[in-house]
Scaffold this active site. Sequence first.
Site, PDB file in Angstrom:
ATOM      1  N   TYR A  82      -1.510  -0.457  10.973  1.00  0.00           N
ATOM      2  CA  TYR A  82      -2.246  -1.135   9.299  1.00  0.00           C
ATOM      3  C   TYR A  82      -0.626  -0.459   8.653  1.00  0.00           C
ATOM      4  CZ  TYR A  82      -3.608  -1.155   4.428  1.00  0.00           C
ATOM      5  OH  TYR A  82      -3.526  -1.751   2.963  1.00  0.00           O
TER       6      TYR A  82
ATOM      7  N   SER B  26       0.717  -1.244  -0.026  1.00  0.00           N
ATOM      8  CA  SER B  26       0.554   0.015  -0.226  1.00  0.00           C
ATOM      9  C   SER B  26       0.818   1.749   0.097  1.00  0.00           C
ATOM     10  CB  SER B  26      -0.768   0.271   1.451  1.00  0.00           C
ATOM     11  OG  SER B  26      -1.464   1.116   1.454  1.00  0.00           O
TER      12      SER B  26
HETATM   13  N1  LIG Z   1      -8.704  -0.810  -0.221  1.00  0.00           N
HETATM   14  C1  LIG Z   1      -7.708  -0.518  -0.536  1.00  0.00           C
HETATM   15  O1  LIG Z   1      -8.098   0.755  -0.376  1.00  0.00           O
HETATM   16  C2  LIG Z   1      -6.258  -0.886  -0.483  1.00  0.00           C
HETATM   17  C3  LIG Z   1      -5.066   0.167  -0.584  1.00  0.00           C
HETATM   18  C4  LIG Z   1      -3.937  -0.271  -0.893  1.00  0.00           C
HETATM   19  C5  LIG Z   1      -3.696  -1.919  -0.897  1.00  0.00           C
HETATM   20  N2  LIG Z   1      -4.147  -2.655  -0.408  1.00  0.00           N
HETATM   21  C6  LIG Z   1      -4.027  -3.880  -0.026  1.00  0.00           C
HETATM   22  O2  LIG Z   1      -4.555  -5.160  -0.957  1.00  0.00           O
HETATM   23  C7  LIG Z   1      -4.650  -6.004  -0.889  1.00  0.00           C
HETATM   24  C8  LIG Z   1      -6.199  -6.389  -0.516  1.00  0.00           C
HETATM   25  O3  LIG Z   1      -7.543  -5.903  -0.273  1.00  0.00           O
HETATM   26  P1  LIG Z   1      -8.317  -5.150  -0.543  1.00  0.00           P
HETATM   27  O4  LIG Z   1      -9.169  -4.181  -0.936  1.00  0.00           O
HETATM   28  O5  LIG Z   1      -9.209  -6.234  -1.422  1.00  0.00           O
HETATM   29  O6  LIG Z   1      -9.006  -5.663   1.134  1.00  0.00           O
HETATM   30  P2  LIG Z   1     -10.288  -6.791   1.822  1.00  0.00           P
HETATM   31  O7  LIG Z   1     -11.410  -6.322   0.416  1.00  0.00           O
HETATM   32  O8  LIG Z   1     -10.620  -6.341   3.141  1.00  0.00           O
HETATM   33  O9  LIG Z   1      -9.529  -8.258   1.141  1.00  0.00           O
HETATM   34  C9  LIG Z   1      -9.411  -8.856   1.808  1.00  0.00           C
HETATM   35  C10 LIG Z   1      -8.621 -10.250   1.928  1.00  0.00           C
HETATM   36  O10 LIG Z   1      -7.624 -10.777   2.988  1.00  0.00           O
HETATM   37  C11 LIG Z   1      -8.258 -12.262   3.832  1.00  0.00           C
HETATM   38  N3  LIG Z   1      -7.105 -11.810   4.177  1.00  0.00           N
HETATM   39  C12 LIG Z   1      -7.909 -11.678   5.143  1.00  0.00           C
HETATM   40  N4  LIG Z   1      -7.007 -12.122   6.739  1.00  0.00           N
HETATM   41  C13 LIG Z   1      -7.020 -13.353   6.100  1.00  0.00           C
HETATM   42  C14 LIG Z   1      -6.224 -13.716   6.735  1.00  0.00           C
HETATM   43  N5  LIG Z   1      -5.957 -14.043   8.225  1.00  0.00           N
HETATM   44  N6  LIG Z   1      -5.991 -15.275   6.416  1.00  0.00           N
HETATM   45  C15 LIG Z   1      -6.524 -15.882   5.023  1.00  0.00           C
HETATM   46  N7  LIG Z   1      -6.368 -14.434   4.022  1.00  0.00           N
HETATM   47  C16 LIG Z   1      -7.197 -13.065   4.422  1.00  0.00           C
HETATM   48  C17 LIG Z   1     -10.281 -11.923   3.243  1.00  0.00           C
HETATM   49  O11 LIG Z   1     -10.462 -12.554   3.124  1.00  0.00           O
HETATM   50  P3  LIG Z   1     -11.390 -14.104   4.883  1.00  0.00           P
HETATM   51  O12 LIG Z   1     -11.670 -12.339   5.287  1.00  0.00           O
HETATM   52  O13 LIG Z   1     -11.966 -14.754   3.223  1.00  0.00           O
HETATM   53  O14 LIG Z   1      -9.911 -14.048   5.574  1.00  0.00           O
HETATM   54  C18 LIG Z   1      -9.964 -10.735   1.912  1.00  0.00           C
HETATM   55  O15 LIG Z   1     -10.297 -11.744   0.681  1.00  0.00           O
HETATM   56  C19 LIG Z   1      -4.509  -5.658   1.072  1.00  0.00           C
HETATM   57  O16 LIG Z   1      -3.093  -6.533   1.594  1.00  0.00           O
HETATM   58  C20 LIG Z   1      -4.650  -4.262   1.338  1.00  0.00           C
HETATM   59  O17 LIG Z   1      -3.534  -4.064   2.158  1.00  0.00           O
HETATM   60  C21 LIG Z   1      -5.495  -2.135  -0.010  1.00  0.00           C
END
Ligand SMILES: NC(=O)c1ccc[n+]([C@@H]2O[C@H](COP(=O)([O-])OP(=O)(O)OC[C@H]3O[C@@H](n4cnc5c(N)ncnc54)[C@H](OP(=O)(O)O)[C@@H]3O)[C@@H](O)[C@H]2O)c1
Length: 295
Positions: free
Chosen positions: A181, A168
């Site tokens: 985070y 991120s």
């Molecule tokens: N959204 C943003 O603004 C943003 C910006 C920059 C970077 N990112 C990065 O992009 C990536 C994906 O984010 P997202 O926005 O798609 O978030 P999200 O919609 O909350 O999805 C997170 C995913 O991680 C899984 N997860 C969480 N804890 C876990 C665990 N202990 N073991 C296995 N799986 C786990 C969740 O599935 P379950 O809950 O079913 O396990 C879900 O599939 C992350 O690394 C995030 O930091 C996001």
Amino acid sequence: MIWKWLGALLLFPVQMVYLVVKAAVCTVLPPKLRDLSGENVLVTGGGRGIGRHLAREFAKRGAKKIILWGRTEKCLKETTEEIRMMGTECHYFICDVGNREEVYRQAKAVREKVGDITILVNNAAVVHGKSLMDSDDDALLKSQHINTLGQFWVRQALEYGHIVCLNSVLALSAIPGAIDYCTSKASSFAFMESLTLGLLDCPGVNATTVLPFHTSTEMFQGMRIRFPNLFPPLKPETVARRTVEAVRMNQAFLLLPWTMHVLVILKSILPQAALDEIYKFSGSYTCMNTFKGRT
Ligand SMILES: NC(=O)c1ccc[n+]([C@@H]2O[C@H](COP(=O)([O-])OP(=O)(O)OC[C@H]3O[C@@H](n4cnc5c(N)ncnc54)[C@H](OP(=O)(O)O)[C@@H]3O)[C@@H](O)[C@H]2O)c1
């Protein structure tokens, strides 16, 4: 000896200019993209959010097999069915990446059932979304276990190939109200940077780190940016498409959108007082006040 040393010293700036010019030329030429048809791709957190889009994008670009890890069976199942409908072999495993024993067990299960993983995408992450004083110890530990340490354990699933990290922009420029985070992403960035440098002499093993800006998934639900028209959230499908492209181009680091480079440059040259004003003006200081996250 002295001549050898002098030769290396003179050659160094020439080499630098050559590499910069080469990189500049490559940005305007159509990129040479790697064929994914022999690749087995494991996406952690692949059931929903950006992870689901990554699974779709890898399948669309011809990956051989997609393997999804996550904790929630319902969304893992839905994504698996969707990928199979696209004609790509797909399997899911329930696995909490913060649980070392479970990761080792499932890495073995994947190897036995599907074969060797050749592209590993560390995408799973959580955000607690509170200030240090408002956070309880367990929540703070959980983010570090999943977002940072998880990457050490999941590494066991890959013998050789390409490691990808969904990091991120907050790893490079933190905000208040998401201390768990930002800390985890900064250390995960250091993990990837160290790994990338360590792999320089390992042909066939590559690393890609993607640092996206705010993306419209449920992760940061409720977070309010002061100038949303100027800095609109990224679409998860765009992040997924650019990530897969970066993997196919073997790009080591990718900031999304490119304008985030300006932030990084400003951070390294401006005095702290000026940076504080930028954070206040842009609303970074208060953007987490309305945060709800996954409900
Ligand atoms: N959204 C943003 O603004 C943003 C910006 C920059 C970077 N990112 C990065 O992009 C990536 C994906 O984010 P997202 O926005 O798609 O978030 P999200 O919609 O909350 O999805 C997170 C995913 O991680 C899984 N997860 C969480 N804890 C876990 C665990 N202990 N073991 C296995 N799986 C786990 C969740 O599935 P379950 O809950 O079913 O396990 C879900 O599939 C992350 O690394 C995030 O930091 C996001």
